[in-house]
Design an enzyme around this catalytic site. Structure first.
Site, PDB file in Angstrom:
ATOM      1  N   ASN A  52       1.050  -0.896  -0.578  1.00 23.38           N
ATOM      2  CA  ASN A  52      -0.115   0.079  -0.019  1.00 23.38           C
ATOM      3  C   ASN A  52       0.807   0.819  -0.258  1.00 23.38           C
ATOM      4  O   ASN A  52       0.711   1.875  -0.886  1.00 23.38           O
ATOM      5  CB  ASN A  52      -0.589   0.452   1.254  1.00 23.38           C
ATOM      6  CG  ASN A  52      -2.661  -0.644   1.121  1.00 23.38           C
ATOM      7  OD1 ASN A  52      -2.635  -0.504   0.128  1.00 23.38           O
ATOM      8  ND2 ASN A  52      -3.022  -0.914   1.538  1.00 23.38           N
TER       9      ASN A  52
ATOM     10  N   PHE B   2      -4.929   3.074  12.311  1.00 25.19           N
ATOM     11  CA  PHE B   2      -5.517   2.118  11.315  1.00 25.19           C
ATOM     12  C   PHE B   2      -4.893   2.404   9.643  1.00 25.19           C
ATOM     13  O   PHE B   2      -4.179   4.244   9.812  1.00 25.19           O
ATOM     14  CB  PHE B   2      -7.152   2.117  10.327  1.00 25.19           C
ATOM     15  CG  PHE B   2      -8.372   1.489  11.304  1.00 25.19           C
ATOM     16  CD1 PHE B   2      -7.753   0.158  11.282  1.00 25.19           C
ATOM     17  CD2 PHE B   2      -8.350   2.517  12.645  1.00 25.19           C
ATOM     18  CE1 PHE B   2      -9.416  -0.386  12.351  1.00 25.19           C
ATOM     19  CE2 PHE B   2      -9.572   1.949  13.024  1.00 25.19           C
ATOM     20  CZ  PHE B   2      -9.936   0.904  13.471  1.00 25.19           C
ATOM     21  N   GLU B   3      -4.443   1.971   8.565  1.00 25.56           N
ATOM     22  CA  GLU B   3      -3.315   2.112   7.938  1.00 25.56           C
ATOM     23  C   GLU B   3      -3.997   2.964   6.621  1.00 25.56           C
ATOM     24  O   GLU B   3      -3.536   3.972   5.744  1.00 25.56           O
ATOM     25  CB  GLU B   3      -2.820   0.608   6.815  1.00 25.56           C
ATOM     26  CG  GLU B   3      -4.488   0.586   5.902  1.00 25.56           C
ATOM     27  CD  GLU B   3      -4.080  -1.229   5.597  1.00 25.56           C
ATOM     28  OE1 GLU B   3      -3.429  -1.773   6.311  1.00 25.56           O
ATOM     29  OE2 GLU B   3      -3.637  -0.487   4.144  1.00 25.56           O
ATOM     30  N   THR B   4      -4.981   3.070   6.824  1.00 26.84           N
ATOM     31  CA  THR B   4      -5.940   4.137   5.675  1.00 26.84           C
ATOM     32  C   THR B   4      -5.931   5.837   6.523  1.00 26.84           C
ATOM     33  O   THR B   4      -6.330   6.398   6.093  1.00 26.84           O
ATOM     34  CB  THR B   4      -7.655   4.124   5.734  1.00 26.84           C
ATOM     35  OG1 THR B   4      -7.783   3.568   7.770  1.00 26.84           O
ATOM     36  CG2 THR B   4      -8.111   2.821   5.317  1.00 26.84           C
ATOM     37  N   GLY B   5      -5.600   6.205   7.688  1.00 23.00           N
ATOM     38  CA  GLY B   5      -4.703   7.593   8.068  1.00 23.00           C
ATOM     39  C   GLY B   5      -5.787   8.205   9.279  1.00 23.00           C
ATOM     40  O   GLY B   5      -5.221   8.436   9.948  1.00 23.00           O
TER      41      GLY B   5
END
Lengths: 256, 323, 323, 256
Positions: free
Chosen positions: C105, D50-53
C-alpha cells in the site's frame, strides 16, 4: 497620452506577458500586482498562485508577503509549501505555470543571483536567498524576470547562481537535467524589455521604454547585448492604468 | 482540562531546548511564527543553536539578532515588504558571526518531509546546474564534527529508471530531524491534537520530523471540539511533547482568523534592527525586560492589539493601515 | 452554474477513458470508490485497461469481473469482511486472465505521490528482503512494449548519504502517471475545486498524478460554499478535466457523511461473483441493463437507500444491520 | 471457569501483548477487536491506528474494513495513507508502533505470505496481497501475527514472501536494510502462542491453549519447533470476556 509612473509601466509590461489560462506563480511586490492586473486585462482565466500554497486567492487587499493572511482568503485550496512546489514540478500542471521573479544579479543567459555578492562563505553583501525562486526557475514552463537596469546587476558572471536560467547556452538545461523547453522568457527592467534568442539563448534588447535610448540601455548592461532589433514599448493605456490604480493597489502599497 | 503535556512556555523551553540543539520553527515570513517561544528562548539566553529554516522570517531574524544561533540552514531570510532581506540575518552573515548554508524553499520542505517520512533523502529537480548544489556553507570538518549533520549537503544522481518521468537526473536532499520543532497553531487539545487554520506552510512536516515537538496555541480546547471535524486537524497528539497556551503567541506575526501582523511593530523592528545600539535597547525593552509574552502584549497595549484583530469574514484585519 | 467542465458521466467517460488506457480509481475497499464511473466504464464496454490500485477494493473487482482490465498493479485486492480476497480478481488471476504485479500500500501511495510531485521515484524501506522486490508481475517484453511502464519494477539502492537517518539502504519505487484518474468526492465546485470528507486515502495523490482527472461528486455546489473553508478542499480546480454530479456515486461503497456501504449489495455481490453464470446475470441485470447509475439506485429502491443514509452525528448509518 | 470461544481466547491473548502507550496498527477482524479490548483491559493509553489514516477513532461500532466509515468518527486526525505509513516509517513515532497482522503462510522466521500459493505469475491460489502488511512488517518496532495452526500454513519455505519477519535469521534484517531491533514478537494461533528465540530468531512454542497438547501443536507445524519450554496459556477472565462481548463486539460481527 496617459500619465504614468515607471513602476506602473513595468507592471503593465509584465501583465501583458501573462496569457489567458496561465497559472501565475508570483512573489511579493510588483510581480504580484502585475499578476493581479493581468487577470483584469488580458488573462481573465489566469490563476494567481503563491509558493506558500494559496491558490487563486481573492485579493481584496494587496498582500505584503506571500504569507500575508490576505492570500489565504477565499482560495480554491489552502495547501502546503509541499503542495505548491509539487504543482510546479508536476509534469502536467507545471507546463501551465509561468513564474514572475526578481534578483540582485542577472547574467546574459538569464541566470539569477539572489544570495550573495562576494565570497559565498564570507559575503560582502548578503541577500535573502532563493526562497522559492530556484524551484520556480527549475520547474516551470517560462519565467518573467524583474530587474533594475544597472551595469553591476547585469553582469557577465554571477557571484552566485541561485536560480537557473538558460545556464551556459543552448542545450545546457537539458544537460544539467532540467527541461530544455522551459526557461526565462523576458526580463522587464526600469528601462527596457529584454528577451532571449531562441538559438543562442543569450539576452537581447527587444523594446525600449518611451524616452529611453538604446544606447543608454546598452550602457547600463554589463555585458554585450544585441540592440539592433529593438523597438519602442507601447505605454500603458488609460484603461490599464485605471485597473492598476483602482482595482489592484488602491492603497498604493506597492506602486505608490 | 488535565494533561501532563500542558505546561507553561518557560518550562517547555527549559525542558526541550538546550544550548547547541538543532531546532526548527514553524510559520513563514510574517505569519504564524512561534514568536512567544522565540522570545522565551531569547529570554532564557539559549545559544549555539543550529537553526533549520525555509522562509520563516521574523522568528529567524530575532533568534539571530539575539545571538542564539550559530549555524543556519535556510532558503530565504526575509519578512516580505518589511524586510526584503532580514536585517540582523544580513548583518550577522556579512560580519561572519553566522555560518549559513543555502537551500531552496522546496528543498528545505522536502528535507523536513524526508525526516517526517523516515527516509534518508527525497529527490527533486530543483537546483540542477546552480550554486545551491556547488557551494556548501558548512565545511567537511563542521559536518564531520556533528553527527546530526550529513556528510554531504546534497547529491546529484542520474535517474536509475532511465528517463522515466522525463527526468534524466535528480538532486537528492538529505532528511532533517531537528532535536526540537516549535510551531504555533490556532487550537490544540490537552494531549496535543492540533489544528492549523489558513495555510499550514511546512509546519506539519517540520513537526513530524522532530525528536521533540512543542506546540504553542492560541487556545487549548476540549478534545471534542477538535474531534468533531478531524479532517481539519493536522497534528496527531502522539507527536506532541508539550502543549502551551500562548494567546497572541505569533505576535507580531499574523495568526489567521485571530489577528494580523502588526505593521507598527515590524516597521519599528526594521528601524531598531538597522542599528546595533537601538537593537540592544529593543531586546532589553521588549524582550528581556518583560517577564513573558503577556508582558510584551501588555507593553504594546490594547489599542494596537485591537487594531490587528482579524475580521471574521476575511481572517485578517480589513483596512489595517499597513504603510 | 455554468462551466465547460461540467458534463454527464457518459460523456466524461467517453471523452477521457479509452480502451487500453492506464487508469486509477480512488477510494479504499468498501469506501468512496467511484462506482458510478466504474459501472459506466463497464456499460461502455471499455477494455484492455491497465489499472493502478492500492487497496481500492470493490471498484477494482467489478472492473476485472466485467472484463475491462488486462493488467493490474495492486497492493491489496479485498473488500474487508465482505471479501477478504476480491472474488473476480482472485478468479481472473488464478485463470491467467489478468497480469498482476504486486506492491505494498505504501509503495503504491508513494508511486502516485511521485507522479503528483513530478519526480521519477520516491524512496522507502518497505519491502527490503521480500518478494515484492524479487518477483515482478510483468515481463521485460511487456515493459518494453509500453512506454507508460518503467523498465524496472523498482530498484534497491544503498543510501548515498551513508547511514544517514539510520537507513543503510532504500527501495526506489517509480512514479505512476495514469492517463486518467477517477475519484468520487462529497462536493465539487463548477470548475472542479473539490472537497473530500472523512479519510482522503490516496485520492489526492492519485488525482494529481494523472494526465486527466474526472471527479464525480455527490453534489456540485456554488464555488463560494467551498471557498469559505479552503483548508477543507484538497483538489484545486486546475487539476480537474471533468466535473460530474453523481448522487450516490460511490454506491454500493460508502461516502462519509452521506451514506454507508450497502451490506445487502455487498453480500449479494459475493454470492453472484462466486459463480460465472450468476455473475453474468448480475452484470446484465444491475449494470448493463440499466441506463445509468440513477437506474441502478432505482432498482435498489428507496427502502435500502434510506437504510444506509448517514447519521449526521457519526457520518455512517448507525445500527445498520451489517451481517 | 468462564466459558469462552476459541476466537475470544485468541483475541484476549493478543490483547495482552499490547502495552500501555503503544500505537497499535491493526487490520480488520480479530486484530481490531484485540486492539479495542487492550484499551479497555491493560493499555488504556494505547492508540488504535489504521493504515487508512484514521488515528484513535471512537469505535462505537465494529468496522468491517479499515476503510469502514466507522473508523473516521471522532478521530484525532483523519490523515491520508501517506500520513499513516509515514508515521510507521518515522524514526520517532515508528518506535512506538506495534503491528497486528495475519497471513496465509508463515515460515520459521516469521516471514509471511499473503500473496499467492504456487507460481507467482501463474498462481494456484491468489490471495489479497500485501495491503499495508509489508509496510508494517518493514517499519514498526514489533509485530503480532495471527495464524491458523495448520501444517500447510506453517511452512519451511514460503511460496512468496510478502512481509519480512526475521528473514533468514540473526542479522538478516540489518543486512537487507531494515532494523535489526524490530521484527515479529509473537504468533497467536488457534492452538498456541509462539515466539522467536532472541539468538536464533527461529520460532518456538511458548504456550499451549488449555486442552491442547504440545504434540498436537508440533504435529500441525510444518517445520521443526522447540516445544521444550511451553506452558499452558492462561484463559480469559470473566472481566476480559465481558469487555469483549459488551464493549468491543456486541453485535458479534467479528467474534460471533
Amino acid at each position: 497620452m496617459a500619465d504614468y509612473t515607471l513602476r506602473e509601466l513595468m507592471t503593465i509590461v509584465a501583465a501583458r506577458e501573462i496569457r489567458d489560462g496561465d497559472i501565475v506563480f508570483c512573489g511579493t511586490g510588483i510581480s504580484m500586482v502585475a499578476a493581479m492586473a493581468a487577470k483584469h486585462i488580458s488573462a481573465p482565466n489566469s490563476v494567481i498562485f503563491f509558493e506558500t500554497g494559496a491558490i487563486d486567492s481573492k485579493l481584496e487587499e494587496v498582500p505584503m508577503a506571500v504569507a500575508d493572511p490576505r492570500v489565504m482568503f477565499h482560495t480554491s485550496v489552502n495547501g502546503s509549501l509541499a503542495d505548491a512546489f509539487a504543482t510546479m514540478q508536476n509534469r502536467f500542471t507545471g507546463k501551465k505555470v509561468v513564474g514572475v521573479m526578481g534578483a540582485a544579479q542577472i547574467d546574459p543567459y538569464g541566470n539569477l543571483n539572489s544570495t550573495v555578492i562576494g565570497d559565498y562563505r564570507q559575503p560582502r553583501v548578503r541577500f535573502s536567498g532563493s526562497g522559492g525562486a530556484c524551484d520556480v526557475a527549475s520547474f516551470v514552463s517560462r519565467t518573467i524576470i524583474f530587474m533594475q537596469h544597472e551595469k553591476r546587476k547585469f553582469v557577465q558572471k554571477l557571484d552566485y547562481m541561485t536560480s537557473p536560467g538558460w545556464l551556459d547556452g543552448p542545450g545546457a538545461r537539458g544537460r544539467a537535467g532540467l527541461s530544455d523547453d522551459s526557461g526565462p522568457a523576458a526580463v522587464i527592467t526600469n528601462m527596457a524589455v529584454m528577451r532571449f534568442d531562441s538559438h543562442t539563448k543569450r539576452m537581447y534588447l527587444e523594446g525600449c521604454y518611451p524616452g529611453i535610448s538604446k544606447e543608454k540601455i546598452v550602457e547600463n548592461t554589463g555585458f554585450e547585448v544585441d540592440a539592433s532589433h529593438a523597438e519602442e514599448v507601447a505605454p500603458p493605456t488609460e484603461a490599464e492604468l485605471r485597473i492598476l490604480r483602482e482595482r489592484c493597489d488602491p492603497q498604493g502599497l506597492i506602486l505608490g | 482540562m488535565k494533561s501532563e503535556k500542558i505546561m507553561d512556555l518557560s518550562e517547555a523551553i527549559r525542558r526541550f531546548v538546550k544550548p547547541g540543539d538543532h531546532i526548527s520553527i514553524g510559520g513563514f515570513t510574517l505569519n504564524r511564527n512561534p514568536m512567544a517561544a522565540v522570545y522565551e528562548i531569547i529570554r532564557q539566553g539559549i545559544d549555539g543553536l543550529h537553526l533549520y529554516a525555509h522562509s520563516n522570517g521574523q522568528g529567524v531574524d530575532e533568534l539571530i539578532g539575539a545571538g542564539c544561533v550559530s549555524r543556519l540552514e535556510i532558503a530565504y531570510g526575509g519578512t516580505g515588504r518589511f524586510a526584503p532581506t532580514c536585517i540582523r540575518f544580513k548583518k550577522a552573515a556579512q560580519e561572519g558571526l553566522l555560518a549559513v548554508e543555502d537551500y531552496s524553499n522546496y528543498q528545505m520542505t522536502l528535507r523536513f518531509m524526508a525526516g517526517a517520512m523516515g527516509v534518508p533523502f527525497l529527490p527533486t529537480r530543483s537546483g540542477l546546474g546552480t550554486d545551491l548544489i556547488e557551494k556548501w556553507g558548512f565545511s567537511p570538518e563542521t559536518r564531520a564534527a556533528d553527527p546530526r549533520l550529513p556528510n554531504d549537503k546534497l547529491k546529484v544522481m542520474d535517474n536509475p529508471f532511465g528517463n522515466w518521468g522525463d527526468v534524466p537526473r535528480v538532486v537528492l536532499v538529505p532528511a532533517i530531524n531537528p532535536d526540537v520543532t516549535i510551531i504555533h497553531v490556532q487550537k490544540s487539545g490537552p494531549k496535543g491534537t492540533s489544528r492549523i487554520e489558513g495555510l499550514p506552510f511546512s509546519d506539519v512536516e517540520q513537526a513530524k520530523s522532530a525528536r521533540h515537538l512543542i506546540v504553542t496555541c492560541e487556545k487549548i480546547v476540549e478534545t471534542d471540539d477538535l474531534r468533531d471535524a478531524p479532517e481539519s486537524n493536522q497534528i496527531p497528539f502522539f507527536c506532541v511533547d508539550a502543549v502551551v497556551e500562548a494567546p497572541h503567541g505569533a505576535y507580531p506575526t499574523a495568526c489567521y482568523r485571530h489577528y494580523d501582523y502588526d505593521p507598527v511593530y515590524l516597521n519599528d523592528y526594521r528601524k531598531y534592527a538597522s542599528d546595533d545600539a537601538l537593537y540592544a535597547d529593543y531586546l532589553q525593552r521588549f524582550i528581556r525586560g518583560v517577564k513573558d509574552h503577556a508582558g510584551l502584549i501588555g507593553l504594546i497595549g490594547q489599542e494596537r492589539i485591537k487594531a490587528i484583530a482579524a475580521d471574521p469574514r476575511t481572517g485578517y484585519a480589513t483596512g489595517l493601515d499597513r504603510k
